[in-house]
Design an enzyme around this catalytic site. Structure first.
Site, short mmCIF file in Angstrom:
data_model
loop_
_atom_site.label_atom_id
_atom_site.label_comp_id
_atom_site.label_asym_id
_atom_site.label_seq_id
_atom_site.Cartn_x
_atom_site.Cartn_y
_atom_site.Cartn_z
N ASP A 33 57.17 62.67 35.71
CA ASP A 33 56.83 61.31 35.30
C ASP A 33 58.05 60.44 35.53
O ASP A 33 59.19 60.86 35.28
CB ASP A 33 56.41 61.28 33.82
CG ASP A 33 55.57 60.07 33.52
OD1 ASP A 33 54.35 60.23 33.31
OD2 ASP A 33 56.12 58.95 33.52
N THR A 126 41.65 59.97 49.39
CA THR A 126 42.22 61.30 49.59
C THR A 126 42.76 61.43 51.02
O THR A 126 43.86 61.97 51.24
CB THR A 126 41.15 62.38 49.31
OG1 THR A 126 40.57 62.08 48.04
CG2 THR A 126 41.75 63.77 49.26
N LYS A 212 32.63 60.49 41.22
CA LYS A 212 33.28 60.01 39.99
C LYS A 212 32.94 58.54 39.73
O LYS A 212 32.61 58.13 38.61
CB LYS A 212 34.80 60.20 40.10
CG LYS A 212 35.60 59.56 39.00
CD LYS A 212 35.23 60.14 37.65
CE LYS A 212 35.76 59.30 36.51
NZ LYS A 212 37.03 59.68 36.01
N ARG A 219 26.90 55.00 33.78
CA ARG A 219 27.03 54.72 32.35
C ARG A 219 27.14 53.20 32.12
O ARG A 219 26.54 52.66 31.20
CB ARG A 219 28.26 55.45 31.81
CG ARG A 219 28.27 55.64 30.30
CD ARG A 219 29.20 56.76 29.92
NE ARG A 219 29.51 56.79 28.50
CZ ARG A 219 28.75 57.34 27.58
NH1 ARG A 219 27.61 57.92 27.92
NH2 ARG A 219 29.11 57.34 26.31
N HIS A 250 10.46 58.67 24.39
CA HIS A 250 9.80 59.04 25.64
C HIS A 250 10.66 60.12 26.31
O HIS A 250 11.88 59.98 26.37
CB HIS A 250 9.67 57.81 26.54
CG HIS A 250 8.88 58.07 27.78
ND1 HIS A 250 9.37 58.85 28.81
CD2 HIS A 250 7.64 57.69 28.16
CE1 HIS A 250 8.47 58.92 29.77
NE2 HIS A 250 7.39 58.23 29.39
N CYS A 266 38.22 53.15 32.18
CA CYS A 266 37.43 53.85 33.19
C CYS A 266 36.15 53.10 33.50
O CYS A 266 35.95 52.60 34.59
CB CYS A 266 37.12 55.25 32.68
SG CYS A 266 38.59 56.08 32.08
N PHE A 331 38.62 50.29 21.41
CA PHE A 331 37.62 50.11 22.45
C PHE A 331 36.37 50.94 22.22
O PHE A 331 35.32 50.68 22.80
CB PHE A 331 38.21 50.27 23.86
CG PHE A 331 38.24 51.65 24.45
CD1 PHE A 331 37.10 52.20 25.05
CD2 PHE A 331 39.41 52.39 24.45
CE1 PHE A 331 37.14 53.46 25.62
CE2 PHE A 331 39.45 53.64 25.02
CZ PHE A 331 38.30 54.19 25.60
N LYS A 417 27.16 46.42 16.47
CA LYS A 417 26.91 47.86 16.61
C LYS A 417 25.70 48.35 15.82
O LYS A 417 25.43 49.55 15.78
CB LYS A 417 28.15 48.67 16.18
CG LYS A 417 29.34 48.58 17.13
CD LYS A 417 29.03 48.94 18.59
CE LYS A 417 28.55 50.34 18.84
NZ LYS A 417 28.27 50.60 20.27
N1 SAJ Z 1 29.82 52.19 25.07
C1 SAJ Z 1 28.76 51.40 24.67
N2 SAJ Z 1 27.55 51.99 24.45
C2 SAJ Z 1 27.37 53.33 24.61
C3 SAJ Z 1 28.45 54.14 25.04
C4 SAJ Z 1 29.68 53.53 25.26
O1 SAJ Z 1 28.87 50.17 24.50
O2 SAJ Z 1 26.25 53.79 24.39
C5 SAJ Z 1 31.15 51.56 25.31
C6 SAJ Z 1 32.24 52.08 24.39
O3 SAJ Z 1 32.23 51.43 23.15
C7 SAJ Z 1 33.48 51.78 25.21
C8 SAJ Z 1 33.00 51.97 26.65
O4 SAJ Z 1 31.58 51.91 26.60
O5 SAJ Z 1 33.89 50.44 25.02
C9 SAJ Z 1 33.43 53.25 27.30
O6 SAJ Z 1 33.32 54.34 26.40
P1 SAJ Z 1 32.72 55.77 26.81
O7 SAJ Z 1 32.72 56.65 25.63
O8 SAJ Z 1 31.41 55.57 27.49
O9 SAJ Z 1 33.67 56.29 27.96
P2 SAJ Z 1 35.26 56.51 28.16
O10 SAJ Z 1 35.78 55.31 28.89
O11 SAJ Z 1 35.98 56.94 26.93
O12 SAJ Z 1 35.21 57.80 29.17
C10 SAJ Z 1 34.44 57.73 30.34
C11 SAJ Z 1 33.56 59.00 30.45
N3 SAJ Z 1 32.59 58.86 31.53
C12 SAJ Z 1 31.28 59.11 31.34
O13 SAJ Z 1 30.83 59.45 30.27
C13 SAJ Z 1 30.39 58.98 32.54
C14 SAJ Z 1 34.46 60.21 30.71
O14 SAJ Z 1 33.68 61.39 30.93
C15 SAJ Z 1 35.35 59.96 31.94
O15 SAJ Z 1 36.22 61.07 32.20
C16 SAJ Z 1 36.19 58.74 31.64
O16 SAJ Z 1 35.31 57.62 31.46
C17 SAJ Z 1 37.15 58.52 32.81
O17 SAJ Z 1 38.32 58.89 32.67
O18 SAJ Z 1 36.70 58.07 33.86
#
Ligand code: SAJ
Length: 422
Positions: A33, A126, A212, A219, A250, A266, A331, A417
């Site tokens: 690092d 890559t 990825k 999501r 459903h 992410c 977050f 929420k």
């Molecule tokens: N969020 C919502 N509604 C939901 C789920 C999440 O509003 O139903 C929001 C959260 O509050 C947050 C944001 O989305 O602000 C992201 O949170 P998260 O829990 O969905 O994801 P991260 O950013 O912590 O991690 C994601 C994950 N990706 C997926 O689930 C597809 C994780 O597996 C990845 O490794 C990570 O991104 C990454 O490093 O890319």
């Protein structure tokens, strides 16, 4: 293939747990690092990030001599690059950290070594990493130009772990492995199989990169759908959380949850990599980003409406006398990470726009956040917020907020929420 020594470049949220997991299997790991402070902390057996269980694993691995950190790269048999890939102004990917990492690894490469890019990256990165390394080492051959006969193997294996659950997911999740050539993929799969109990699924580098980006975009689009529904339902007088619960009964519907917007490093970033490469084609992905990025504004408008209602109930009052308490700034739930948080953005905005007191309840932090103005925002406990504030704004579904009996709270609430309606 034999991996006597593994080098991990970038000791952040992904690199450090990855290094620790390899070291915990009694493999010799050196983490690199550029931040000297991070190197010193890890060499003392401690850690600089918050992740459940990580400190113990790092402590044990370094006490047993399997994990060491260094500020400069040293020879190894395999290198994992896990550095940030943020975006620049205009949402174009910033690959400066990847380029610097590739060029510094290149200086210590020897024939037979493997280099794996773990950082989430736009399609083609890559191959670019291979080309950056080749420019530093004309004495070696690389797969983007030499193919299967190359001295060095290069692959992409994106990290997919969820913060808060990293140590388990690093081992149990399936891994998508995309080599520039089949030999590159095979070498990377052999490396990951040393620690991963999930399946190592092989593809090519470009598909792995896109995979990825696709996971996080999927999501994001799903959350945007939920956020759009929440705005429509608000207009129609329908409880969106009940609606989603019902629709999800459903067998082929699985809608995620609305919130104050999408944060983190992410989901709010990676879809832009697709948009920036295919701006004309990625229409849905771009719109989802815009919907999620627009949600904090909508929450702020709801707060203004509640302030207006407070004033019309009591005309002797001024806006300065209305106290707004925000519950949560992280977050997402049950973490302390405030970076790229839509909730924090809402609190910050209220600090500028609302002339009265703005309070923040954030049970996961112990210091006043440097991003907020201490003259305008006060950290208070949940009891004070519930008893003394005029308006409550629920921004994060932290466990202590879920435990509140909201049916007994008789105050105007803006609930991003859905906790007060369950
Ligand atoms: N969020 C919502 N509604 C939901 C789920 C999440 O509003 O139903 C929001 C959260 O509050 C947050 C944001 O989305 O602000 C992201 O949170 P998260 O829990 O969905 O994801 P991260 O950013 O912590 O991690 C994601 C994950 N990706 C997926 O689930 C597809 C994780 O597996 C990845 O490794 C990570 O991104 C990454 O490093 O890319």
């Amino acid at each position: 293939m034999k991996f006597d020594r593994i080098g991990v470049v970038g000791l952040g949220y992904i690199g450090l747990p990855t290094a620790a997991v390899f070291a915990s299997r009694k493999l010799q790991v050196t983490g690199f690092d550029t931040n000297r402070k991070v190197v010193d902390i890890i060499n003392s057996g401690a850690i600089h990030i918050v992740e459940p269980g990580l400190e113990d694993v790092v402590h044990e691995a370094s006490a047993n001599g399997y994990l060491r950190a260094s500020a400069t790269p040293e020879p190894a048999d395999a290198f994992l690059i896990a550095v940030p890939t943020p975006f620049r102004e205009g949402h174009t990917p910033d690959l400066a950290y990847v380029e610097a990492a590739a060029k510094s690894v290149a200086t210590v490469l020897k024939a037979g070594d493997l280099v794996v890019l773990e950082s989430t990256s736009p399609v083609g990165t890559t191959e670019q990493v291979s080309a950056w390394m080749a420019a530093v080492r004309p004495d070696l051959t690389f797969p983007h130009s030499a193919g299967e006969a190359s001295d060095i193997r290069v692959a992409h294996c994106p990290e997919r772990v969820l913060p808060g659950n990293i140590l388990r997911e690093l081992v149990e999740n399936d891994r998508v492995i995309g080599g520039i050539t089949p030999k590159c993929s095979a070498a990377a799969a052999a490396l990951y199989k040393l620690v991963v109990s999930g399946e190592c699924v092989i593809t090519d580098a470009r598909t792995a990169e896109m995979c990825k980006l696709t996971e996080n975009s999927f999501r994001d689009v799903n959350i945007a759908f939920a956020n759009e529904l929440s705005i429509i339902c608000d207009q129609l007088g329908i409880d969106v959380w009940e609606l989603i619960r019902l629709a999800n009964r459903h067998p082929r519907v699985n809608i995620l949850q609305p919130g104050p917007g999408v944060g983190g490093h992410c989901i709010a970033v990676d879809p832009w990599f697709i948009v920036s490469q295919s701006p004309e084609l990625a229409r849905l992905i771009r719109t989802a980003r815009e919907i999620n990025d627009g949600k904090p504004r909508w929450v702020l408008d709801k707060i203004s409406q509640k302030v207006g209602e407070c004033l019309s109930r009591d005309p002797a009052r001024t806006t300065r006398q209305v106290t707004i308490a925000c519950l949560g700034a992280a977050f997402k739930a049950d973490i302390d990470d405030l970076r790229e948080s839509p909730s924090l953005g809402i609190v910050k905005h209220l600090g500028h726009s609302h002339p009265g007191p703005v309070w923040l309840v954030e049970p996961n932090i112990h210091e006043f956040p440097s991003m907020l103005d201490p003259e305008r925002i006060e950290l208070v406990d949940v009891e004070k917020a519930l008893s003394e504030a005029d308006i409550l704004v629920i921004l994060v579904d932290h466990t202590p907020f879920k435990a509140i009996d909201w049916s007994k709270v008789d105050k105007p609430i803006v609930d991003a929420k859905g906790l007060s309606r369950r």
